[in-house]
Design an enzyme around this catalytic site. Structure first.
Site, PDB file in Angstrom:
ATOM      1  N   TYR A  14       0.806  -1.223   0.000  1.00  0.00           N
ATOM      2  CA  TYR A  14       0.000   0.000   0.000  1.00  0.00           C
ATOM      3  C   TYR A  14       0.840   1.273   0.000  1.00  0.00           C
ATOM      4  O   TYR A  14       0.288   2.373  -0.093  1.00  0.00           O
ATOM      5  CB  TYR A  14      -0.949   0.016   1.201  1.00  0.00           C
ATOM      6  CG  TYR A  14      -1.935  -1.124   1.188  1.00  0.00           C
ATOM      7  CD1 TYR A  14      -2.956  -1.177   0.240  1.00  0.00           C
ATOM      8  CD2 TYR A  14      -1.835  -2.164   2.107  1.00  0.00           C
ATOM      9  CE1 TYR A  14      -3.852  -2.229   0.217  1.00  0.00           C
ATOM     10  CE2 TYR A  14      -2.733  -3.226   2.089  1.00  0.00           C
ATOM     11  CZ  TYR A  14      -3.730  -3.252   1.148  1.00  0.00           C
ATOM     12  OH  TYR A  14      -4.622  -4.290   1.119  1.00  0.00           O
ATOM     13  N   HIS A  19      -4.618   6.077  -1.369  1.00  0.00           N
ATOM     14  CA  HIS A  19      -5.257   5.943  -0.054  1.00  0.00           C
ATOM     15  C   HIS A  19      -4.271   6.211   1.084  1.00  0.00           C
ATOM     16  O   HIS A  19      -4.690   6.488   2.200  1.00  0.00           O
ATOM     17  CB  HIS A  19      -5.835   4.533   0.075  1.00  0.00           C
ATOM     18  CG  HIS A  19      -7.252   4.479   0.562  1.00  0.00           C
ATOM     19  ND1 HIS A  19      -8.114   5.552   0.567  1.00  0.00           N
ATOM     20  CD2 HIS A  19      -7.977   3.437   1.067  1.00  0.00           C
ATOM     21  CE1 HIS A  19      -9.291   5.176   1.045  1.00  0.00           C
ATOM     22  NE2 HIS A  19      -9.229   3.901   1.359  1.00  0.00           N
ATOM     23  N   ASN A  66     -10.467   1.195   7.269  1.00  0.00           N
ATOM     24  CA  ASN A  66     -11.855   1.135   7.733  1.00  0.00           C
ATOM     25  C   ASN A  66     -12.010   1.008   9.242  1.00  0.00           C
ATOM     26  O   ASN A  66     -13.119   1.109   9.759  1.00  0.00           O
ATOM     27  CB  ASN A  66     -12.593  -0.025   7.051  1.00  0.00           C
ATOM     28  CG  ASN A  66     -12.680   0.173   5.554  1.00  0.00           C
ATOM     29  OD1 ASN A  66     -12.269   1.203   5.018  1.00  0.00           O
ATOM     30  ND2 ASN A  66     -13.205  -0.814   4.864  1.00  0.00           N
ATOM     31  N   ASN A 112     -14.541   5.789   4.327  1.00  0.00           N
ATOM     32  CA  ASN A 112     -14.711   4.806   5.401  1.00  0.00           C
ATOM     33  C   ASN A 112     -13.794   5.038   6.593  1.00  0.00           C
ATOM     34  O   ASN A 112     -14.162   4.726   7.726  1.00  0.00           O
ATOM     35  CB  ASN A 112     -14.541   3.387   4.859  1.00  0.00           C
ATOM     36  CG  ASN A 112     -15.708   2.980   3.985  1.00  0.00           C
ATOM     37  OD1 ASN A 112     -16.838   3.407   4.207  1.00  0.00           O
ATOM     38  ND2 ASN A 112     -15.439   2.176   2.973  1.00  0.00           N
TER      39      ASN A 112
END
Length: 188
Positions: A14, A19, A66, A112
Site C-alpha cells: 500500500y 489511499h 476502515n 470509510n
C-alpha cells in the site's frame, strides 16, 4: 497536546498509493520536525515531538483504513484529548491532485476511514485536511489502492509540504485560519 493522524493502510503493497497519502504526510512531517514515529502503541505507530512549541503526537493507525477510529480512540482516551485536538489528514477523490480542503468538522463524505473515526469518537467535530487524489476513471477501489503515475507522483511531492504547512497552521492558530489560507489554493 495535538494529535495529528495520517490515514492509510499498513503494508508494503500500500506504500505510495492514493489511499496512503495521510501516511506520506506524517512521514514528511516526522522528517521535517525530527519526530521519531517508531513506537507501536494504540493499534498504530506513533511519535511525540514539538511543532511551533506545541507538543504533538504523529500517528499512523495500523488497523487498516476502515478501522482507523479504533486506534485514534485508544490514543485520545489515553491522553484525554478533546475531538478538536485531533487533526486528520486523508485522501479525497472529489478533489483534483494539487488541491486540498480543510474543514473544522463534518460528515464522512463516503470515506470509510472518517466514518470509523466519527463512530469511535462519537462525533464529527475534529479538524481534517483532505488531500486531492483525483477522481477514478472506473473502479473506485482500484483507484484509491493504486499508485500514482510518475507525473502525478511528482505533483503530489509538491503538494505534501503544503499540506504540512496547512496542518501547522491549525496547530499554531486554528482550522479557520488554515481554511482561509489554504482552501482554494491550486498547487502546480
Amino acid at each position: 497536546m495535538i494529535l495529528i493522524v495520517g490515514l492509510g493502510n499498513p503494508g508494503k503493497q500500500y506504500e505510495q498509493t492514493r489511499h496512503n497519502i495521510g501516511f506520506d504526510v506524517i512521514d514528511y512531517m516526522a522528517n521535517k520536525y525530527n519526530i521519531d514515529v517508531n513506537r507501536e502503541k494504540f493499534k498504530g505507530i506513533c511519535g511525540e515531538g514539538f511543532i511551533e512549541n506545541k507538543k504533538v503526537i504523529l500517528l499512523k493507525p495500523l488497523t487498516y483504513m476502515n478501522l482507523s477510529g479504533e486506534s485514534i480512540r485508544e490514543l485520545a482516551n489515553f491522553y484525554k484529548l478533546e475531538d478538536d485536538e485531533i487533526i486528520v489528514v486523508y485522501d479525497d477523490i472529489s478533489l483534483d491532485i494539487g488541491r486540498l480542503r480543510i474543514r473544522e468538522k463534518g460528515s464522512a463524505g463516503g470515506h470509510n476511514g472518517i466514518k470509523s473515526i466519527i463512530q469511535n469518537l462519537g462525533g464529527d467535530k475534529f479538524p481534517r485536511v483532505k488531500v486531492g487524489v483525483g477522481q477514478p476513471k472506473d473502479n473506485l477501489v482500484n483507484h484509491v489502492l493504486g499508485k500514482f503515475s510518475k507525473e502525478d507522483r511528482e505533483h503530489i511531492e509538491k503538494v505534501i509540504p503544503v499540506v504540512s504547512d496547512a496542518i501547522v497552521e491549525i496547530v499554531k492558530n486554528d482550522a479557520k485560519e488554515s481554511m482561509n489560507k489554504f482552501n482554494g489554493v491550486n498547487i502546480e
